[in-house]
Scaffold this motif. Structure first.
Motif, short mmCIF file in Angstrom:
data_model
loop_
_atom_site.label_atom_id
_atom_site.label_comp_id
_atom_site.label_asym_id
_atom_site.label_seq_id
_atom_site.Cartn_x
_atom_site.Cartn_y
_atom_site.Cartn_z
N THR A 231 0.94 -1.39 -0.08
CA THR A 231 0.27 0.16 -0.08
C THR A 231 0.81 1.27 0.00
O THR A 231 0.26 2.33 -0.01
CB THR A 231 -0.89 -0.06 1.22
N LYS A 232 2.14 1.15 0.20
CA LYS A 232 3.23 2.31 0.16
C LYS A 232 3.39 2.65 -1.18
O LYS A 232 4.10 3.59 -1.46
CB LYS A 232 4.39 2.06 0.91
N ILE A 233 3.24 1.87 -2.23
CA ILE A 233 3.36 2.16 -3.64
C ILE A 233 2.14 2.93 -4.54
O ILE A 233 1.17 2.67 -4.07
CB ILE A 233 3.87 0.91 -4.34
N SER A 234 2.55 3.73 -5.45
CA SER A 234 1.53 4.31 -5.90
C SER A 234 0.56 3.86 -6.80
O SER A 234 -0.65 4.16 -6.97
CB SER A 234 2.24 5.38 -7.07
N SER A 235 0.63 2.40 -7.31
CA SER A 235 -0.30 1.53 -7.94
C SER A 235 -1.52 1.16 -7.01
O SER A 235 -2.41 0.76 -7.50
CB SER A 235 0.37 0.28 -8.49
N VAL A 236 -1.10 1.27 -5.63
CA VAL A 236 -2.26 0.86 -4.76
C VAL A 236 -2.65 2.28 -3.78
O VAL A 236 -3.86 2.42 -3.55
CB VAL A 236 -1.61 -0.07 -3.64
N ALA B 208 2.24 8.74 -5.57
CA ALA B 208 3.11 8.84 -6.91
C ALA B 208 4.01 9.91 -6.86
O ALA B 208 3.83 11.09 -6.09
CB ALA B 208 2.01 9.21 -7.81
N ASP B 209 5.25 9.98 -7.52
CA ASP B 209 6.32 10.79 -7.57
C ASP B 209 5.77 11.94 -8.68
O ASP B 209 4.94 11.64 -9.37
CB ASP B 209 7.53 10.14 -7.69
N ASP B 210 6.30 13.03 -8.58
CA ASP B 210 6.13 14.23 -9.47
C ASP B 210 6.44 13.65 -11.07
O ASP B 210 5.54 14.03 -11.89
CB ASP B 210 6.98 15.25 -9.35
N GLU B 211 7.14 12.77 -11.39
CA GLU B 211 7.20 12.28 -12.62
C GLU B 211 6.25 11.51 -13.15
O GLU B 211 5.63 11.74 -14.26
CB GLU B 211 8.55 11.37 -12.69
N GLN B 212 5.57 10.84 -12.13
CA GLN B 212 4.21 10.10 -12.59
C GLN B 212 3.17 11.13 -12.87
O GLN B 212 2.04 10.70 -13.57
CB GLN B 212 3.76 8.98 -11.54
#
Length: 334
Positions: A226-231, A236-240
């Motif tokens: 759950t700590k990653i942006s896909s969840v 999400a980082d700025d690049e995403q």
């Protein structure tokens, strides 16, 4: 007193969208389907079935729609519930308001199919639909002229918004450029242990509870994920977030999810994106799906329709054709 009764009835119905530790999975899915499915689709919408990327999908076509515009709707249901049948009526209303076809994928659900199964299914649907829409545009283009790019709308609610963002974060630029709008209803944006929602001892929300989030996440993926942006899209980082399609988020003022939505909108704007947060005073989670009890539900979908059918200058940009001329020639059953 009548308005109060309508509100109570709306909340009772909307709670059927939620899954918690006391719920029986089969019963949850059945009750949700019984509450939201309908024998006859509203507004003369027609339904066909088709496989995109080998995923079963509904294609909902209103009486009039733009041949170049199509919406992929990623349904909510706490990652464990929801189906094409459950969302047909709601998405039929969206199809009519937005003058577009709506595709509802029957993606795999947890706990039998945990993350990233749903994301993989939606990616397969998107790639297949994109390719077919490009082919269709080329066939309908006169010689010597450049084919129009397909206008794809990504729409989702609740946990479906988590899956939608995961799709968008991983799309190449050529695909992102064809997405005209991202429409999110009451999105789940941060399911990490440190989020305001997951770290709260008590949630003040008329529909959602802390147990709903915890049970949904436990069945969907490991808490570490759950700590990653896909969840958790908010992480999400700025690049995403750069080069993101225009985003429209609609929700009620009484939702526990509102603060995350405000933060998400702020981050999108910081990265140069067009976005709008549409807040409805006194409304609760997914109030748009209680239209038989709440007048605001109809007005809210009217607003979504106006957003989708206007160009950047605020001018109506719909080239409407009649449905009989626009049946999918590629969708005949083999």
């Amino acid at each position: 007193m009548e308005i109060q009764n309508d509100r109570k009835a709306a909340i009772k119905k909307l709670k059927l969208l939620t899954y918690n530790s006391k719920s029986n999975l089969d019963s949850f899915r059945q009750k949700m389907e019984e509450a939201y499915s309908t024998v006859f689709l509203p507004n003369g919408v027609e339904r066909t079935e088709y496989k995109y990327g080998n995923i079963d999908c509904d294609i909902l076509s209103p009486e009039m729609y733009s041949s170049n515009r199509v919406m992929i709707y990623i349904h909510g249901g706490c990652f464990s519930g929801g189906s094409r049948k459950t969302y047909r009526a709601f998405c039929s209303s969206l199809a009519t308001k937005c003058y577009c076809r709506v595709v509802i994928p029957e993606f795999r659900l947890s706990p039998a199919y945990p993350c990233p199964a749903a994301i993989e299914d939606i990616q397969a649907v998107f790639r297949s639909l994109f390719t077919e829409e490009q082919i269709q545009a080329s066939l309908n283009t006169e010689k010597g002229t450049t084919p129009k790019l397909p206008e794809i709308i990504i729409a989702a609610d609740g946990s479906g918004a988590t899956i939608a963002c995961a799709l968008l974060y991983n799309l190449r630029e050529r695909y992102r450029n064809c997405i005209s709008h991202v429409v999110l209803f009451s999105p789940w944006l941060d399911l990490s242990p440190g989020s305001k929602i997951m770290s709260s001892k008590k949630i003040s929300d008329e529909v959602l509870t802390l147990d709903v989030f915890k049970k949904s996440v436990t069945d969907y993926t490991y808490f570490e994920n759950t700590k990653i942006s896909s969840v958790s899209p908010l992480l999400a980082d700025d690049e995403q977030l750069k080069g993101f399609p225009p985003v429209f988020i609609q929700m009620g003022s009484k939702e526990i999810l509102l603060e995350d939505a405000k933060e998400f909108i702020a981050r999108l704007r910081e990265n140069g994106n067009t976005c709008e947060l549409d807040i409805w005073k006194g409304m609760m989670f997914m109030f748009q799906m209680a239209d038989e009890y709440l007048h605001e539900s109809h007005l809210a979908l009217d607003k979504v329709g106006k957003i989708v059918t206007q160009d950047s200058a605020g001018v109506e940009s719909v080239e409407i054709e009649n449905k009989p001329k626009l049946e999918h020639s590629l969708h005949s059953e083999a």
